[in-house]
Design a protein around this motif. Structure first.
Motif, short mmCIF file in Angstrom:
data_model
loop_
_atom_site.label_atom_id
_atom_site.label_comp_id
_atom_site.label_asym_id
_atom_site.label_seq_id
_atom_site.Cartn_x
_atom_site.Cartn_y
_atom_site.Cartn_z
N ALA A 1 38.05 40.87 38.15
CA ALA A 1 37.22 40.74 39.03
C ALA A 1 37.17 39.46 39.95
O ALA A 1 36.57 39.45 41.04
N CYS A 2 37.50 38.36 39.19
CA CYS A 2 37.31 37.15 39.93
C CYS A 2 38.41 36.84 41.20
O CYS A 2 38.14 35.84 41.90
N TYR A 3 39.46 37.68 41.20
CA TYR A 3 40.51 37.45 42.39
C TYR A 3 39.91 37.16 43.74
O TYR A 3 40.15 36.42 44.60
N VAL B 1 36.94 35.84 44.74
CA VAL B 1 36.25 34.69 44.92
C VAL B 1 36.68 33.41 45.22
O VAL B 1 36.15 32.90 45.95
N TYR B 2 38.09 33.41 44.91
CA TYR B 2 38.84 31.99 45.28
C TYR B 2 39.06 32.05 46.92
O TYR B 2 38.50 30.98 47.53
N PRO B 3 39.50 33.14 47.54
CA PRO B 3 39.49 32.92 48.92
C PRO B 3 38.21 32.77 49.60
O PRO B 3 38.08 32.29 50.65
N LYS C 1 32.44 42.16 34.24
CA LYS C 1 31.45 41.19 34.75
C LYS C 1 31.88 40.01 34.48
O LYS C 1 32.69 39.63 33.42
N GLU C 2 31.80 38.91 35.55
CA GLU C 2 32.34 37.76 35.29
C GLU C 2 31.57 36.50 35.71
O GLU C 2 30.81 36.70 36.60
N PHE C 3 31.54 35.54 34.93
CA PHE C 3 30.88 34.23 35.74
C PHE C 3 32.17 33.53 36.29
O PHE C 3 33.13 33.32 35.52
N LEU D 1 40.36 29.22 31.23
CA LEU D 1 40.66 27.86 32.18
C LEU D 1 41.75 28.09 33.11
O LEU D 1 42.83 28.71 32.39
N HIS D 2 41.53 28.03 34.26
CA HIS D 2 43.01 28.54 35.19
C HIS D 2 43.55 27.12 35.55
O HIS D 2 44.69 27.32 36.22
N GLN D 3 43.08 26.02 35.11
CA GLN D 3 43.42 24.72 35.59
C GLN D 3 43.29 24.67 37.30
O GLN D 3 42.57 25.49 37.79
N ALA E 1 37.43 28.17 36.41
CA ALA E 1 37.30 28.89 35.17
C ALA E 1 36.69 30.22 35.32
O ALA E 1 35.81 30.39 36.47
N CYS E 2 36.84 31.13 34.44
CA CYS E 2 35.94 32.51 34.44
C CYS E 2 35.63 32.99 33.08
O CYS E 2 36.34 32.70 32.06
N ALA E 3 34.65 33.78 32.82
CA ALA E 3 34.31 34.40 31.77
C ALA E 3 34.12 35.64 32.12
O ALA E 3 33.53 36.11 32.94
ZN ZN Z 1 38.63 36.07 35.87
#
Ligand code: ZN
Ligand code: AMP
Length: 294
Positions: A113-115, A117-119, A158-160, A239-241, A261-263
Protein backbone atom coordinates in the motif's frame (compact mmCIF):
# COMPACT_ATOMS: atom_id res chain seq x y z
CA UNK A 1 -11.85 -21.66 3.90
CA UNK A 2 -14.84 -24.02 3.73
CA UNK A 3 -16.20 -22.60 7.00
CA UNK A 4 -15.90 -19.00 5.80
CA UNK A 5 -17.75 -19.90 2.60
CA UNK A 6 -20.38 -22.04 4.37
CA UNK A 7 -21.05 -19.19 6.81
CA UNK A 8 -21.64 -16.84 3.87
CA UNK A 9 -18.76 -14.57 4.91
CA UNK A 10 -16.85 -14.89 1.63
CA UNK A 11 -17.60 -16.45 -1.74
CA UNK A 12 -15.35 -18.38 -4.11
CA UNK A 13 -14.50 -17.02 -7.56
CA UNK A 14 -12.90 -20.13 -9.00
CA UNK A 15 -9.40 -18.71 -8.43
CA UNK A 16 -7.35 -19.59 -5.33
CA UNK A 17 -6.82 -16.57 -3.10
CA UNK A 18 -9.54 -14.46 -4.76
CA UNK A 19 -12.85 -14.11 -2.95
CA UNK A 20 -15.96 -11.98 -2.86
CA UNK A 21 -16.72 -10.60 0.57
CA UNK A 22 -20.21 -10.42 2.12
CA UNK A 23 -21.77 -7.45 3.86
CA UNK A 24 -21.15 -9.08 7.23
CA UNK A 25 -17.47 -9.58 6.46
CA UNK A 26 -17.11 -6.03 5.16
CA UNK A 27 -18.80 -4.64 8.27
CA UNK A 28 -15.97 -6.17 10.30
CA UNK A 29 -13.33 -4.76 7.92
CA UNK A 30 -15.01 -1.37 8.13
CA UNK A 31 -14.95 -1.45 11.93
CA UNK A 32 -11.28 -2.44 11.96
CA UNK A 33 -10.42 0.31 9.50
CA UNK A 34 -12.13 2.94 11.67
CA UNK A 35 -10.61 1.60 14.88
CA UNK A 36 -7.07 1.59 13.46
CA UNK A 37 -7.49 5.15 12.16
CA UNK A 38 -8.71 6.18 15.63
CA UNK A 39 -5.41 5.16 17.29
CA UNK A 40 -3.79 8.26 18.84
CA UNK A 41 -0.68 7.72 16.73
CA UNK A 42 -2.75 8.32 13.55
CA UNK A 43 -4.09 11.65 14.80
CA UNK A 44 -2.07 14.01 12.60
CA UNK A 45 -1.77 11.68 9.61
CA UNK A 46 -2.99 12.62 6.13
CA UNK A 47 -5.52 10.09 4.86
CA UNK A 48 -5.37 8.62 1.35
CA UNK A 49 -6.95 5.59 -0.30
CA UNK A 50 -5.05 4.48 -3.40
CA UNK A 51 -6.28 2.42 -6.37
CA UNK A 52 -5.22 -1.23 -6.79
CA UNK A 53 -2.93 -0.07 -9.61
CA UNK A 54 0.17 2.09 -9.39
CA UNK A 55 2.70 3.73 -11.68
CA UNK A 56 5.02 1.22 -13.35
CA UNK A 57 7.85 3.77 -13.29
CA UNK A 58 7.62 4.08 -9.48
CA UNK A 59 7.40 0.29 -9.14
CA UNK A 60 10.58 -0.02 -11.24
CA UNK A 61 12.40 2.72 -9.31
CA UNK A 62 11.58 0.97 -6.02
CA UNK A 63 13.32 -2.19 -7.23
CA UNK A 64 10.33 -4.50 -6.81
CA UNK A 65 11.36 -6.74 -9.72
CA UNK A 66 14.85 -7.17 -8.24
CA UNK A 67 13.55 -8.31 -4.87
CA UNK A 68 10.12 -9.88 -5.46
CA UNK A 69 9.69 -10.82 -9.15
CA UNK A 70 7.70 -13.94 -8.14
CA UNK A 71 5.03 -11.88 -6.37
CA UNK A 72 4.54 -9.15 -8.96
CA UNK A 73 1.58 -8.66 -11.27
CA UNK A 74 1.86 -6.42 -14.29
CA UNK A 75 -0.88 -5.19 -16.60
CA UNK A 76 -1.02 -6.08 -20.30
CA UNK A 77 -3.36 -4.24 -22.66
CA UNK A 78 -4.23 -4.52 -26.34
CA UNK A 79 -3.15 -1.59 -28.48
CA UNK A 80 -3.17 -3.10 -31.97
CA UNK A 81 -5.12 -2.33 -35.14
CA UNK A 82 -8.07 -4.27 -36.60
CA UNK A 83 -5.84 -6.80 -38.34
CA UNK A 84 -4.02 -7.55 -35.08
CA UNK A 85 -7.38 -7.74 -33.30
CA UNK A 86 -8.59 -10.40 -35.78
CA UNK A 87 -5.42 -12.39 -35.10
CA UNK A 88 -5.99 -12.08 -31.34
CA UNK A 89 -9.59 -13.33 -31.68
CA UNK A 90 -8.38 -16.28 -33.78
CA UNK A 91 -5.82 -17.15 -31.11
CA UNK A 92 -8.53 -16.94 -28.47
CA UNK A 93 -10.90 -19.16 -30.45
CA UNK A 94 -8.22 -21.80 -31.03
CA UNK A 95 -6.92 -21.75 -27.45
CA UNK A 96 -3.53 -20.31 -28.41
CA UNK A 97 -1.78 -17.84 -26.07
CA UNK A 98 -3.21 -14.45 -27.06
CA UNK A 99 -1.44 -12.41 -24.38
CA UNK A 100 1.67 -12.11 -26.54
CA UNK A 101 -0.47 -9.83 -28.76
CA UNK A 102 -0.77 -7.38 -25.87
CA UNK A 103 1.83 -5.00 -24.54
CA UNK A 104 2.68 -3.86 -21.05
CA UNK A 105 0.86 -0.81 -19.72
CA UNK A 106 2.30 2.06 -17.70
CA UNK A 107 0.54 0.65 -14.62
CA UNK A 108 1.17 -2.44 -12.47
CA UNK A 109 -0.80 -4.08 -9.66
CA UNK A 110 0.08 -2.40 -6.36
CA UNK A 111 2.10 -4.89 -4.30
CA UNK A 112 2.23 -2.88 -1.03
CA UNK A 113 0.00 0.00 0.00
CA UNK A 114 2.76 2.49 0.81
CA UNK A 115 4.54 2.55 -2.57
CA UNK A 116 2.58 5.53 -3.96
CA UNK A 117 3.32 7.65 -0.87
CA UNK A 118 7.05 8.27 -1.42
CA UNK A 119 6.76 9.97 -4.83
CA UNK A 120 3.91 12.04 -3.39
CA UNK A 121 6.19 13.27 -0.58
CA UNK A 122 9.01 13.88 -3.08
CA UNK A 123 6.72 16.03 -5.24
CA UNK A 124 6.23 18.40 -2.29
CA UNK A 125 9.88 19.31 -1.96
CA UNK A 126 12.16 18.89 1.09
CA UNK A 127 10.63 16.86 3.92
CA UNK A 128 9.61 19.20 6.78
CA UNK A 129 11.43 19.01 10.14
CA UNK A 130 8.51 17.27 11.84
CA UNK A 131 8.37 14.68 9.03
CA UNK A 132 5.30 13.59 7.07
CA UNK A 133 2.67 11.12 8.36
CA UNK A 134 0.08 9.19 6.40
CA UNK A 135 -2.84 6.88 7.11
CA UNK A 136 -3.46 5.02 3.87
CA UNK A 137 -5.24 2.07 2.36
CA UNK A 138 -4.95 0.14 -0.87
CA UNK A 139 -5.86 -3.16 -2.44
CA UNK A 140 -2.62 -5.09 -2.89
CA UNK A 141 -1.79 -7.93 -5.26
CA UNK A 142 0.71 -10.67 -4.54
CA UNK A 143 1.05 -13.73 -6.71
CA UNK A 144 0.80 -16.34 -3.99
CA UNK A 145 -2.21 -18.51 -4.87
CA UNK A 146 -3.22 -20.75 -1.98
CA UNK A 147 -6.22 -22.50 -0.50
CA UNK A 148 -5.26 -20.99 2.86
CA UNK A 149 -7.85 -18.23 3.39
CA UNK A 150 -5.22 -16.15 5.19
CA UNK A 151 -3.09 -16.07 2.04
CA UNK A 152 -4.87 -14.06 -0.62
CA UNK A 153 -3.77 -12.83 -4.03
CA UNK A 154 -5.84 -9.67 -3.61
CA UNK A 155 -6.21 -8.11 -0.17
CA UNK A 156 -6.33 -4.76 1.57
CA UNK A 157 -3.56 -3.22 3.56
CA UNK A 158 -4.15 -0.31 5.82
CA UNK A 159 -0.85 1.38 6.55
CA UNK A 160 0.65 4.13 8.62
CA UNK A 161 3.62 5.67 6.82
CA UNK A 162 6.20 8.09 8.16
CA UNK A 163 8.92 9.96 6.29
CA UNK A 164 11.43 12.03 8.26
CA UNK A 165 14.66 11.95 10.25
CA UNK A 166 16.08 8.47 11.07
CA UNK A 167 15.47 8.75 14.84
CA UNK A 168 11.93 10.03 14.23
CA UNK A 169 11.20 7.03 11.99
CA UNK A 170 12.46 4.60 14.65
CA UNK A 171 10.43 6.31 17.38
CA UNK A 172 7.32 6.35 15.22
CA UNK A 173 7.57 2.64 14.54
CA UNK A 174 7.84 1.97 18.28
CA UNK A 175 4.72 4.07 18.93
CA UNK A 176 2.72 2.32 16.19
CA UNK A 177 3.75 -1.03 17.58
CA UNK A 178 2.81 -0.21 21.17
CA UNK A 179 -0.65 1.02 20.17
CA UNK A 180 -1.24 -1.82 17.71
CA UNK A 181 -0.36 -4.37 20.42
CA UNK A 182 -2.87 -2.77 22.78
CA UNK A 183 -5.52 -2.89 20.08
CA UNK A 184 -4.83 -6.57 19.32
CA UNK A 185 -5.06 -7.37 23.04
CA UNK A 186 -8.30 -5.40 23.41
CA UNK A 187 -9.74 -7.28 20.43
CA UNK A 188 -9.13 -10.50 22.36
CA UNK A 189 -6.43 -11.84 20.01
CA UNK A 190 -3.54 -13.96 21.29
CA UNK A 191 -0.31 -12.84 19.69
CA UNK A 192 3.41 -12.22 19.88
CA UNK A 193 5.63 -9.71 18.09
CA UNK A 194 8.68 -11.22 16.41
CA UNK A 195 11.47 -10.21 14.01
CA UNK A 196 10.64 -11.26 10.46
CA UNK A 197 11.77 -10.83 6.88
CA UNK A 198 10.13 -10.27 3.52
CA UNK A 199 9.92 -13.07 0.95
CA UNK A 200 12.95 -11.97 -1.11
CA UNK A 201 13.57 -13.96 -4.30
CA UNK A 202 16.41 -16.40 -4.86
CA UNK A 203 19.79 -16.99 -3.24
CA UNK A 204 20.70 -13.29 -3.23
CA UNK A 205 17.42 -12.65 -1.48
CA UNK A 206 18.45 -14.82 1.44
CA UNK A 207 21.17 -12.34 2.34
CA UNK A 208 18.75 -9.42 2.26
CA UNK A 209 16.22 -11.39 4.34
CA UNK A 210 18.91 -12.36 6.87
CA UNK A 211 20.01 -8.78 7.31
CA UNK A 212 16.42 -7.57 7.68
CA UNK A 213 15.78 -10.20 10.36
CA UNK A 214 19.04 -9.60 12.21
CA UNK A 215 18.68 -5.82 12.34
CA UNK A 216 14.98 -6.14 13.25
CA UNK A 217 14.00 -3.91 10.36
CA UNK A 218 10.76 -5.90 10.09
CA UNK A 219 8.68 -6.97 13.08
CA UNK A 220 5.45 -8.89 12.73
CA UNK A 221 2.47 -9.27 15.02
CA UNK A 222 1.75 -13.00 14.82
CA UNK A 223 -1.73 -14.08 15.87
CA UNK A 224 -2.48 -17.58 17.20
CA UNK A 225 -5.46 -19.03 15.36
CA UNK A 226 -7.46 -21.81 17.04
CA UNK A 227 -6.89 -25.08 15.19
CA UNK A 228 -3.74 -23.95 13.37
CA UNK A 229 -0.16 -24.97 14.13
CA UNK A 230 1.44 -21.80 12.84
CA UNK A 231 0.44 -18.29 13.88
CA UNK A 232 -0.55 -15.81 11.17
CA UNK A 233 1.16 -12.45 10.57
CA UNK A 234 -1.62 -9.88 10.76
CA UNK A 235 0.45 -6.68 11.09
CA UNK A 236 4.00 -5.64 10.28
CA UNK A 237 6.17 -2.76 11.50
CA UNK A 238 8.92 -1.84 9.07
CA UNK A 239 11.97 0.39 8.96
CA UNK A 240 13.08 1.00 5.37
CA UNK A 241 16.12 3.08 6.33
CA UNK A 242 16.90 5.19 3.20
CA UNK A 243 15.62 2.66 0.61
CA UNK A 244 12.55 4.56 -0.57
CA UNK A 245 14.06 7.96 0.13
CA UNK A 246 16.89 7.18 -2.32
CA UNK A 247 14.64 5.48 -4.86
CA UNK A 248 12.17 8.36 -4.94
CA UNK A 249 14.61 11.25 -4.50
CA UNK A 250 13.40 12.33 -1.06
CA UNK A 251 15.50 14.93 0.70
CA UNK A 252 15.37 16.76 4.00
CA UNK A 253 15.87 20.47 4.67
CA UNK A 254 19.52 21.46 4.10
CA UNK A 255 20.22 17.98 2.74
CA UNK A 256 19.30 16.18 6.00
CA UNK A 257 19.10 12.38 5.79
CA UNK A 258 15.60 11.03 5.25
CA UNK A 259 14.34 7.62 6.32
CA UNK A 260 10.91 6.04 6.11
CA UNK A 261 8.89 3.52 8.11
CA UNK A 262 5.50 1.88 7.75
CA UNK A 263 3.08 -0.23 9.74
CA UNK A 264 0.91 -2.57 7.66
CA UNK A 265 -2.41 -3.99 8.87
CA UNK A 266 -3.88 -6.84 6.81
CA UNK A 267 -7.60 -6.07 6.93
CA UNK A 268 -8.81 -9.47 5.67
CA UNK A 269 -6.37 -11.34 7.92
CA UNK A 270 -7.44 -9.37 10.98
CA UNK A 271 -11.13 -9.92 10.18
CA UNK A 272 -10.53 -13.65 9.67
CA UNK A 273 -8.47 -13.88 12.86
CA UNK A 274 -11.35 -12.33 14.81
CA UNK A 275 -13.85 -14.72 13.19
CA UNK A 276 -11.61 -17.71 13.99
CA UNK A 277 -11.11 -16.52 17.56
CA UNK A 278 -14.60 -15.38 18.49
CA UNK A 279 -16.86 -17.23 16.04
CA UNK A 280 -18.67 -16.55 12.78
CA UNK A 281 -21.43 -14.46 14.37
CA UNK A 282 -20.14 -11.08 15.57
CA UNK A 283 -23.30 -10.68 17.67
CA UNK A 284 -21.93 -13.44 19.90
CA UNK A 285 -18.43 -11.96 20.22
CA UNK A 286 -17.03 -10.74 23.56
CA UNK A 287 -18.43 -7.29 24.37
CA UNK A 288 -15.10 -5.43 24.06
CA UNK A 289 -14.31 -6.88 20.61
CA UNK A 290 -17.85 -6.03 19.45
CA UNK A 291 -17.57 -2.50 20.78
CA UNK A 292 -14.19 -1.94 19.13
CA UNK A 293 -15.28 -3.01 15.67
CA UNK A 294 -18.60 -1.23 16.10
ZN1 ZN B 1 4.60 -0.22 3.65
P1 AMP C 1 3.80 -7.03 4.52
O1 AMP C 1 3.79 -5.85 3.59
O2 AMP C 1 4.22 -8.30 3.84
O3 AMP C 1 4.54 -6.77 5.79
O4 AMP C 1 2.28 -7.27 4.89
C1 AMP C 1 1.56 -6.48 5.81
C2 AMP C 1 0.31 -7.21 6.19
O5 AMP C 1 -0.50 -7.45 5.02
C3 AMP C 1 0.57 -8.60 6.75
O6 AMP C 1 0.87 -8.55 8.13
C4 AMP C 1 -0.74 -9.29 6.46
O7 AMP C 1 -1.69 -9.00 7.46
C5 AMP C 1 -1.17 -8.68 5.16
N1 AMP C 1 -0.82 -9.59 4.05
C6 AMP C 1 0.38 -9.74 3.44
N2 AMP C 1 0.32 -10.68 2.49
C7 AMP C 1 -0.94 -11.14 2.48
C8 AMP C 1 -1.65 -12.14 1.71
N3 AMP C 1 -1.05 -12.84 0.74
N4 AMP C 1 -2.96 -12.34 1.98
C9 AMP C 1 -3.58 -11.63 2.95
N5 AMP C 1 -2.98 -10.69 3.69
C10 AMP C 1 -1.68 -10.45 3.48
Amino acid sequence: LDDLIAEGLITATGVAGLYGRSGRFEAIVDGLRRRISALPVAAQAEVFHFPPLMSRAVFEDNGYMSSFPHLAGVVATFAGDEREHRALCEDLASGVDWLCRCCSADVVLTPAACYPVYPLVASRGPVPLEGASFDIESFCFRREPSTDPFRLQSFRQKEFVFVGAPEQATARRAAWMAQARDLAADLGLRFSVEPASDAFFGKGGRIAAGRQHEEELKLELLVSIPGRDQPVACMSFNLHQDKFALACGLSGLKGATVHSACAGFGLERLAMALLAMHGADPKAWPAEARRLVG
